[in-house]
Enzyme design. Structure first.
Site, PDB file in Angstrom:
ATOM      1  N   HIS A   1     -31.463  67.261  14.559  1.00 44.30           N
ATOM      2  CA  HIS A   1     -32.531  66.260  14.604  1.00 44.30           C
ATOM      3  C   HIS A   1     -33.592  66.658  15.635  1.00 44.30           C
ATOM      4  O   HIS A   1     -34.044  65.832  16.427  1.00 44.30           O
ATOM      5  CB  HIS A   1     -31.952  64.877  14.920  1.00 44.30           C
ATOM      6  CG  HIS A   1     -31.203  64.273  13.768  1.00 44.30           C
ATOM      7  ND1 HIS A   1     -31.819  63.878  12.606  1.00 44.30           N
ATOM      8  CD2 HIS A   1     -29.883  64.008  13.609  1.00 44.30           C
ATOM      9  CE1 HIS A   1     -30.906  63.388  11.769  1.00 44.30           C
ATOM     10  NE2 HIS A   1     -29.725  63.473  12.337  1.00 44.30           N
TER      11      HIS A   1
ATOM     12  N   ASP B   1     -25.018  64.330  16.008  1.00 42.34           N
ATOM     13  CA  ASP B   1     -24.730  64.062  14.598  1.00 42.34           C
ATOM     14  C   ASP B   1     -25.577  64.934  13.680  1.00 42.34           C
ATOM     15  O   ASP B   1     -26.616  65.449  14.075  1.00 42.34           O
ATOM     16  CB  ASP B   1     -24.989  62.584  14.273  1.00 42.34           C
ATOM     17  CG  ASP B   1     -26.455  62.212  14.440  1.00 42.34           C
ATOM     18  OD1 ASP B   1     -27.033  62.580  15.477  1.00 42.34           O
ATOM     19  OD2 ASP B   1     -27.022  61.561  13.545  1.00 42.34           O
ATOM     20  N   GLU B   2     -25.121  65.054  12.452  1.00 37.15           N
ATOM     21  CA  GLU B   2     -25.893  65.655  11.362  1.00 37.15           C
ATOM     22  C   GLU B   2     -26.617  66.931  11.796  1.00 37.15           C
ATOM     23  O   GLU B   2     -27.836  67.044  11.715  1.00 37.15           O
ATOM     24  CB  GLU B   2     -26.883  64.629  10.806  1.00 37.15           C
ATOM     25  CG  GLU B   2     -26.181  63.400  10.219  1.00 37.15           C
ATOM     26  CD  GLU B   2     -27.141  62.331   9.730  1.00 37.15           C
ATOM     27  OE1 GLU B   2     -26.798  61.604   8.791  1.00 37.15           O
ATOM     28  OE2 GLU B   2     -28.252  62.225  10.309  1.00 37.15           O
ATOM     29  N   ALA B   3     -25.808  67.888  12.287  1.00 35.10           N
ATOM     30  CA  ALA B   3     -26.367  69.159  12.771  1.00 35.10           C
ATOM     31  C   ALA B   3     -25.947  70.279  11.818  1.00 35.10           C
ATOM     32  O   ALA B   3     -24.876  70.873  11.977  1.00 35.10           O
ATOM     33  CB  ALA B   3     -25.870  69.447  14.183  1.00 35.10           C
TER      34      ALA B   3
END
Length: 557
Positions: free
Chosen positions: A283, A346-348
């Protein structure tokens, strides 16, 4: 004999009627949210008048601060200015705030509230507890106490409080609400309004999501391009993800360090800790647009994203990146006294690392198995730095991947499994599952609701949430610190939309994390909520009104 048989059902019916009437009276006169641990009504009322005084047990800055807060609240609503003194007047009614070492044992945030026709008295071990007693006191007053323009209230309006004894303390130590200001930016005045609502509901953490693919929102003096460049995006998606339509309008904004300090102090004055979030390693599109050398592809034309989702832009695990992040976090630490610094995690996506010679060299150098262990290495490096500064990391449950950093606290959002795993490993946990506390989800029929990201979480579903999984042992359960409602703002362009999506579901969550589990009752909550809707209306909160008036049919799907 037949007469006795007739009398007995009548007596039972009479008792039921009386019990129902008493219950209704309690609900109508004590509509406090979150519900206190114990409430006992008595006869009579206390009436607030111009001669009512506010008295404090000792003249300390913290105690005077709580008293001044109460005085200002009363003045704002009814123009009754209350001097604060340390002396009781024998002739006037009074509101007494008293610090007592033996009050509410084992609960620093607990309080006792006693109301008689002559006096209101709030006792607590700490000023924090007194502040929560004040919040309950304000909810005992007519809802009009929240009116933003007192000129509309009749001069002869009676400000009465029912005679009552309340003993109260929170179930969980962590009671939080989150706000994403990166997808959409909100002014300082709105943040203060948001924080006021948290205080009203006895929440004590404000999780401030400051950086994202779509924008970097906090001034960092050593790296001015983070806000000059990364604080802006070229356009914004119109409609649902994948619509292919964009508004073509440059969008952005950021908070100066002075404004950040202002928010931190405003929250602290309401006994709320601000937890900043600086996303890493993913992100990070906006930051990489500002400083592309921090990515694994320095020649790539990184851009702050104009749509929503998960992107492959990720910080490369170079020494230059770690120096950058440590310098950023040093300024963040200076601004935010919170024990926790949220580092995202998160969400890497790992594609950029898989294709990076430098990332692969770090994997080989450190003896790591794969890119997941590389993420763990990345998080551990940041944790070591923050620990050296006396701070702790907290991150989304993906930080479990590849092995959890030694002292990390986990926010479990992808269901409850991550929280269970972390608690079983001896790590503290804040529960924030999408299923119950993602307040960007639809709360009613999507066909008639404003555009949202998806999902479906009704008010009663949020109210039904139990933060402590029953699969944990008693010892493991101690690691569940509490729960948090998350407000992601992809489809929230204004503060009014945030209010609509967050309330009254955030009020339901406040009861989940404060009130005893055995007292939780949907019908009772709904009854108290009817008065609470009036309070929110007088506060100019754009709360969703689906549960105002007749109770809808229960829908927990």
């Amino acid at each position: 004999m037949s007469t006795e048989k007739n009398i007995i059902p009548l007596l039972v019916l009479f008792i039921l009627v009386i019990a129902t009437a008493c219950t209704q009276t309690t609900e109508e006169t004590v509509a406090i949210i979150p519900e206190p641990v114990s409430v006992s009504l008595s006869d009579g009322n206390f009436t607030l008048t111009p001669s009512t005084s506010i008295v404090i047990s000792e003249n300390t800055p913290e105690l005077r601060h709580v008293a001044d807060y109460l005085s200002n609240k009363l003045y704002t609503a009814n123009w009754f200015y209350k001097d604060v003194s340390t002396e009781l007047s024998p002739s006037d009614t009074s509101i007494v705030l008293s610090l007592e070492p033996d009050a509410s044992p084992d609960h620093d945030e607990g309080y006792a509230l006693s109301v008689t026709p002559e006096q209101v008295k709030i006792t607590a071990r700490t000023a924090h507890g007194l502040f929560y007693g004040v919040q309950s006191l304000l909810q005992l007053l007519p809802a009009e106490i929240n009116y933003q323009d007192p000129s509309f209230i009749p001069a002869n309006f009676e400000w009465t409080i029912p005679a009552v004894e309340i003993n109260d303390y929170p179930r969980y130590e962590y009671r939080g609400m989150h706000l994403d200001v990166a997808r959409h930016f909100f002014p300082v005045d709105f943040l203060k309004k948001y924080i006021d609502l948290l205080a009203m509901h006895k929440m004590n953490r404000f999780h401030w999501h400051l950086t994202e693919d779509q924008g970097w929102r906090l001034e960092i003096k050593q790296y001015p391009r983070l806000t000059e460049v990364g604080g802006w995006r070229d356009s914004t998606l119109v409609g649902k993800a994948g619509s292919g339509r964009y508004d073509g309008i440059r969008y952005g904004g950021y908070y100066t360090q002075e404004e950040a300090r202002e928010i931190v102090q405003y929250a602290a004055d309401r006994f709320i800790t601000v937890i900043p979030e600086i996303e890493m390693p993913g992100h990070s599109s906006a930051a990489l647009e500002a400083y592309p050398e921090l990515g694994c592809e320095p020649e790539k034309d990184y851009k702050a994203q104009t749509t929503w989702g998960v992107f492959e832009d990720i910080y490369c695990p170079s020494e230059e990146t770690f120096t950058f992040l440590e310098n950023v976090l040093t300024e963040v630490i200076d601004l935010f006294p919170s024990e926790y610094i949220h580092i995202g995690g998160d969400e890497a996506p790992k594609t950029a690392w898989e294709n990076s010679d430098m990332a692969q060299q770090v994997i080989e150098r450190e003896g790591l198995e794969d890119e997941h262990e590389l993420q763990s290495y990345f998080i551990r490096r940041i944790e070591q730095f923050l620990n050296s500064k006396g701070r702790q990391i907290i991150g989304w449950d993906e930080i479990l991947e590849g092995g959890l950093a030694p002292n990390a606290t986990v926010m479990s959002w992808r269901g409850i499994e991550g929280g269970i795993a972390a608690a079983q490993q001896g790590h503290d946990v804040v529960m924030t599952p999408t299923s119950h506390v993602y307040l960007d989800y639809y709360q009613a029929d999507p066909e008639t609701e404003p555009l949202a990201i998806g999902g479906f979480t009704t008010l009663e579903k949020t109210y039904s949430y139990e933060p402590t999984p029953d699969t944990l042992t008693e010892e493991e359960s101690k690691h569940i610190l509490g729960a948090q409602g998350n407000v992601w703002t992809e489809y929230m362009h204004t503060g009014r939309k945030v209010e609509y999506m967050a309330y009254p579901r955030a009020a339901a969550l406040s009861e989940v994390v404060w009130s005893p589990a055995e007292k939780r009752d949907w019908t009772n909550f709904w009854g108290r909520l009817q008065t609470h809707f009036q309070r929110l209306e007088y506060l100019d909160i754009n709360a969703a009104g689906h549960y105002r008036g007749q109770m809808p049919e229960l829908r927990n799907e």
